[in-house]
Design a protein around this motif. Structure first.
Motif, PDB file in Angstrom:
ATOM      1  N   PHE A  67      36.280-129.656  42.060  1.00  0.00           N
ATOM      2  CA  PHE A  67      37.562-129.028  41.717  1.00  0.00           C
ATOM      3  C   PHE A  67      37.739-128.863  40.207  1.00  0.00           C
ATOM      4  CE2 PHE A  67      37.903-131.119  45.768  1.00  0.00           C
ATOM      5  CZ  PHE A  67      38.587-130.203  46.563  1.00  0.00           C
ATOM      6  N   ALA A  68      36.662-129.153  39.440  1.00  0.00           N
ATOM      7  CA  ALA A  68      36.778-129.205  37.977  1.00  0.00           C
ATOM      8  C   ALA A  68      37.237-127.874  37.372  1.00  0.00           C
ATOM      9  CB  ALA A  68      35.450-129.636  37.370  1.00  0.00           C
ATOM     10  N   THR A  69      36.820-126.745  37.973  1.00  0.00           N
ATOM     11  CA  THR A  69      37.183-125.454  37.382  1.00  0.00           C
ATOM     12  C   THR A  69      38.635-125.078  37.679  1.00  0.00           C
ATOM     13  OG1 THR A  69      36.386-124.294  39.338  1.00  0.00           O
ATOM     14  CG2 THR A  69      34.828-124.549  37.510  1.00  0.00           C
ATOM     15  N   GLN A  70      39.300-125.835  38.545  1.00  0.00           N
ATOM     16  CA  GLN A  70      40.672-125.473  38.938  1.00  0.00           C
ATOM     17  C   GLN A  70      41.741-126.157  38.087  1.00  0.00           C
ATOM     18  OE1 GLN A  70      41.419-125.713  43.208  1.00  0.00           O
ATOM     19  NE2 GLN A  70      39.237-125.541  43.596  1.00  0.00           N
ATOM     20  N   VAL A  71      41.355-127.124  37.226  1.00  0.00           N
ATOM     21  CA  VAL A  71      42.377-127.885  36.492  1.00  0.00           C
ATOM     22  C   VAL A  71      43.145-126.998  35.525  1.00  0.00           C
ATOM     23  CG1 VAL A  71      41.194-130.082  36.665  1.00  0.00           C
ATOM     24  CG2 VAL A  71      40.715-128.595  34.725  1.00  0.00           C
ATOM     25  N   PRO A  72      44.416-127.268  35.232  1.00  0.00           N
ATOM     26  CA  PRO A  72      45.222-128.261  35.931  1.00  0.00           C
ATOM     27  C   PRO A  72      45.707-127.695  37.269  1.00  0.00           C
ATOM     28  CG  PRO A  72      46.575-127.133  34.318  1.00  0.00           C
ATOM     29  CD  PRO A  72      45.201-126.544  34.213  1.00  0.00           C
ATOM     30  N   TYR A  73      45.710-128.519  38.301  1.00  0.00           N
ATOM     31  CA  TYR A  73      46.243-128.053  39.593  1.00  0.00           C
ATOM     32  C   TYR A  73      47.214-129.077  40.158  1.00  0.00           C
ATOM     33  CZ  TYR A  73      42.465-130.908  41.698  1.00  0.00           C
ATOM     34  OH  TYR A  73      41.614-131.913  42.059  1.00  0.00           O
ATOM     35  N   ALA A  74      48.106-128.593  40.992  1.00  0.00           N
ATOM     36  CA  ALA A  74      49.206-129.423  41.479  1.00  0.00           C
ATOM     37  C   ALA A  74      48.907-130.018  42.847  1.00  0.00           C
ATOM     38  CB  ALA A  74      50.479-128.590  41.564  1.00  0.00           C
ATOM     39  N   ILE A  75      49.257-131.279  43.002  1.00  0.00           N
ATOM     40  CA  ILE A  75      49.228-131.946  44.309  1.00  0.00           C
ATOM     41  C   ILE A  75      50.663-132.396  44.600  1.00  0.00           C
ATOM     42  CG2 ILE A  75      48.408-133.982  45.584  1.00  0.00           C
ATOM     43  CD1 ILE A  75      46.159-132.092  45.164  1.00  0.00           C
ATOM     44  N   ALA A  76      51.091-132.205  45.826  1.00  0.00           N
ATOM     45  CA  ALA A  76      52.469-132.590  46.162  1.00  0.00           C
ATOM     46  C   ALA A  76      52.515-133.295  47.508  1.00  0.00           C
ATOM     47  CB  ALA A  76      53.364-131.353  46.208  1.00  0.00           C
ATOM     48  N   ILE A  77      53.531-134.113  47.662  1.00  0.00           N
ATOM     49  CA  ILE A  77      53.879-134.597  49.010  1.00  0.00           C
ATOM     50  C   ILE A  77      54.957-133.655  49.499  1.00  0.00           C
ATOM     51  CG2 ILE A  77      54.846-136.475  50.379  1.00  0.00           C
ATOM     52  CD1 ILE A  77      53.717-138.405  48.250  1.00  0.00           C
ATOM     53  N   VAL A  78      54.639-132.969  50.593  1.00  0.00           N
ATOM     54  CA  VAL A  78      55.544-131.962  51.149  1.00  0.00           C
ATOM     55  C   VAL A  78      56.040-132.441  52.504  1.00  0.00           C
ATOM     56  CG1 VAL A  78      55.605-129.631  52.143  1.00  0.00           C
ATOM     57  CG2 VAL A  78      54.495-130.018  49.941  1.00  0.00           C
ATOM     58  N   GLU A  79      57.336-132.346  52.721  1.00  0.00           N
ATOM     59  CA  GLU A  79      57.867-132.644  54.053  1.00  0.00           C
ATOM     60  C   GLU A  79      58.067-131.333  54.793  1.00  0.00           C
ATOM     61  OE1 GLU A  79      60.532-136.029  55.053  1.00  0.00           O
ATOM     62  OE2 GLU A  79      61.988-134.425  55.409  1.00  0.00           O
ATOM     63  N   SER A  80      57.323-131.171  55.897  1.00  0.00           N
ATOM     64  CA  SER A  80      57.474-129.944  56.679  1.00  0.00           C
ATOM     65  C   SER A  80      58.872-129.907  57.292  1.00  0.00           C
ATOM     66  CB  SER A  80      56.417-129.885  57.786  1.00  0.00           C
ATOM     67  OG  SER A  80      56.736-130.812  58.794  1.00  0.00           O
ATOM     68  N   ASP A  81      59.305-128.725  57.658  1.00  0.00           N
ATOM     69  CA  ASP A  81      60.662-128.589  58.194  1.00  0.00           C
ATOM     70  C   ASP A  81      60.858-129.359  59.496  1.00  0.00           C
ATOM     71  OD1 ASP A  81      61.356-127.108  56.034  1.00  0.00           O
ATOM     72  OD2 ASP A  81      61.290-125.157  57.037  1.00  0.00           O
ATOM     73  N   ASN A  82      59.735-129.718  60.174  1.00  0.00           N
ATOM     74  CA  ASN A  82      59.917-130.588  61.345  1.00  0.00           C
ATOM     75  C   ASN A  82      59.571-132.046  61.039  1.00  0.00           C
ATOM     76  OD1 ASN A  82      57.244-129.839  61.228  1.00  0.00           O
ATOM     77  ND2 ASN A  82      57.058-129.296  63.385  1.00  0.00           N
ATOM     78  N   GLY A  83      59.678-132.412  59.740  1.00  0.00           N
ATOM     79  CA  GLY A  83      59.767-133.819  59.392  1.00  0.00           C
ATOM     80  C   GLY A  83      58.492-134.585  59.148  1.00  0.00           C
ATOM     81  N   VAL A  84      57.353-133.891  59.007  1.00  0.00           N
ATOM     82  CA  VAL A  84      56.094-134.596  58.763  1.00  0.00           C
ATOM     83  C   VAL A  84      55.727-134.484  57.286  1.00  0.00           C
ATOM     84  CG1 VAL A  84      53.634-134.709  59.315  1.00  0.00           C
ATOM     85  CG2 VAL A  84      55.299-134.170  61.096  1.00  0.00           C
ATOM     86  N   ARG A  85      55.330-135.595  56.679  1.00  0.00           N
ATOM     87  CA  ARG A  85      54.968-135.590  55.259  1.00  0.00           C
ATOM     88  C   ARG A  85      53.463-135.404  55.102  1.00  0.00           C
ATOM     89  NH1 ARG A  85      59.162-140.085  52.759  1.00  0.00           N
ATOM     90  NH2 ARG A  85      61.022-138.956  53.450  1.00  0.00           N
TER      91      ARG A  85
END
Lengths: 129, 348
Positions: A67-85
């Motif tokens: 993934f070295a060529t993609q920096v900086p890239y974002a990682i997130a904790i996302v809660e789906s609309d039906n409640g799964v993280r």
């Protein structure tokens, strides 16, 4: 050689397939064999919502080799609309665009390539809505 | 009635302006923009390819068709930038949509008309009652050599069309294909960039085939240009489709909704299909639409569609092309563009 895990995980990585416990209704992504809530082994196949909300995020500036060529890239904790993280990459955005509470949608993207001659691995990521 | 029951498109968010490319190669941007009638083009992200574009376009088509993906009996992806030399793009697309395993899959390649190749075959299979629904996709992450005229136009994106007999939004009234052996543009096996015959790509290639297919389908069907609400022609640049349409007797107003090349560039196999999708976004019931593709090598596929009342029920169920063209744009400089397109040699 293609990873056996990649092949097994296609239903959740490609189609966001999840498992809903028939007994207590708890939703699992990725699907599990035994419900962590009630111990039941019976599940219905379902899907994550295709949209969700950022609960937390960070920027990766020193990345693994693939993934070295993609920096900086974002990682997130996302809660789906039906409640799964879900921990996921947020792409097509600048670092300053990310905020807790912003809506995202799941999209189908290339995850990594097994070198120049190996298979191409695909799966979900997210973009800001 | 056989026709399109759902359609959808996808464009990457990244863009590069003509000025940025012209500056890199010492070209006058005003002259380039005037000559090609282009302003900017789409660029695929580093994690996007023909397969990811196809999946997103097809998901939008499924939203409009409102069918079970498992009922798709055939799935064809037309592109000249399939990620694998051997392994069909369609297999990944079908798996991602949930259309496997009871589905016939093939990848098509015919330069810029591989998308309408897929549409032609999908339509034929449904008409012959061999499958209930057939999904045809035209998508590309187009190649253009650095410094070549193609670099100003070669872009990324695609559109998907589901053919069926129930819930038709655009009925296919007629089709016609016109093909010869014309070496105007090619890419040999293993070559990274295509080559072309410069001015030879105009009269003996693009115009001969577009006009040949269009005149033939008009003669066959009995329709005149004035009968059509809209016409869409393959868009290698801004000038060629407008010239072809004018020669056939179409007005700029008939072509403008599908003439998206100034902001999108030439998405090769996705070019005329995406112009057609933009036209479906605004077409009204009973409108007639002429679609004529062009693929170097060379050939053209022509289709006449008639809109049905169902278009008004489905067009808002997925993002429209105008929104994709105008929103969420991220502009790249030439260095970023070269990196995104894999034009920089890296160590292993």
């Amino acid at each position: 050689m293609p990873s056996p895990t990649y092949r097994r995980e296609m239903p959740q990585r490609y189609r966001l397939e999840a498992a809903k416990c028939k007994k207590c209704g708890k939703l699992f992504f990725p699907p599990r064999l035994v419900c962590a809530g009630c111990g039941s082994k019976e599940f219905d196949k379902t899907k994550l919502s295709e949209t969700g909300t950022i609960l937390s995020h960070t920027m990766i500036r020193v990345a693994p080799a693939d993934f070295a060529t993609q920096v900086p890239y974002a990682i997130a904790i996302v809660e789906s609309d039906n409640g799964v993280r879900v921990t996921t990459q947020v792409v097509d955005c600048k670092p300053e665009d990310l905020e807790i509470g912003k809506k995202v949608k799941f999209i189908f993207r290339k995850l990594y390539e097994e070198g120049h001659t190996g298979i191409i691995c695909y799966g979900y990521k997210t973009v800001l809505v | 009635m056989v026709g399109i029951v759902g359609y959808g498109s996808y464009l990457p968010r990244y863009r590069i302006k003509v000025e940025e490319i012209a500056h890199q190669w010492g070209r006058d941007p005003v002259t380039v923009k005037r000559g090609l009638m282009l302003n900017e083009k789409t660029v695929p992200g580093m994690d996007e390819d023909t397969i990811t574009i196809s999946v997103e376009a097809a998901k939008n088509a499924l939203k409009r068709a409102n069918i079970d993906p498992a009922e798709i009996g055939a799935l064809y992806v037309g592109s000249e930038s399939h990620p694998y030399a051997v392994k069909p793009s369609g297999t990944v697309v079908a798996e991602a949509l949930g259309a496997v395993p009871n589905v016939h899959i093939a990848d098509y390649e015919f330069a810029c008309k591989a998308g309408t190749e897929a549409m032609f075959v999908a339509y034929g299979l449904v008409k012959a009652d061999l499958v209930k629904y057939a999904l045809a996709i035209g998508a590309d992450t187009s190649q253009g050599a650095p410094g070549d005229a193609l670099e100003f136009s070669a872009s990324a994106g695609g559109s998907a069309f589901i053919f069926g007999k129930e819930g038709v939004i655009a009925e296919v009234l007629d089709t016609f294909s016109y093909t010869t052996d014309t070496p105007d543009f090619w890419r040999r096996e293993g070559a990274f960039y295509p080559l072309h015959g410069g001015r030879f790509t105009g009269e003996p290639a693009y115009f001969k085939h577009i006009l040949g297919a269009a005149k033939a389908i008009l003669d066959k069907s009995g329709y005149k240009p004035a009968d059509f609400a809209y016409a869409v022609f393959h868009m290698p640049n801004g000038k060629f489709p407008l010239t072809a349409g004018k020669r056939l007797g179409f007005t700029k107003a008939q072509m403008e909704p599908g003439w998206i090349v100034p902001l999108m560039g030439n998405t090769y196999s996705g070019s005329s299909p995406t112009g057609f999708a933009a036209t479906l976004d605004i077409a009204k019931p009973d409108d007639l639409i002429l679609l004529v593709s062009f693929g170097s090598g060379a050939g053209s596929d022509a289709f006449i569609f008639k809109m049905t009342k169902r278009i008004d029920d489905v067009r808002d169920k997925a993002e429209k092309l105008k929104s994709m063209l105008e929103n969420n744009r991220i502009y790249l400089d030439y260095g970023q563009y070269a990196k995104y397109r894999g034009k920089i040699i890296m160590n292993e």
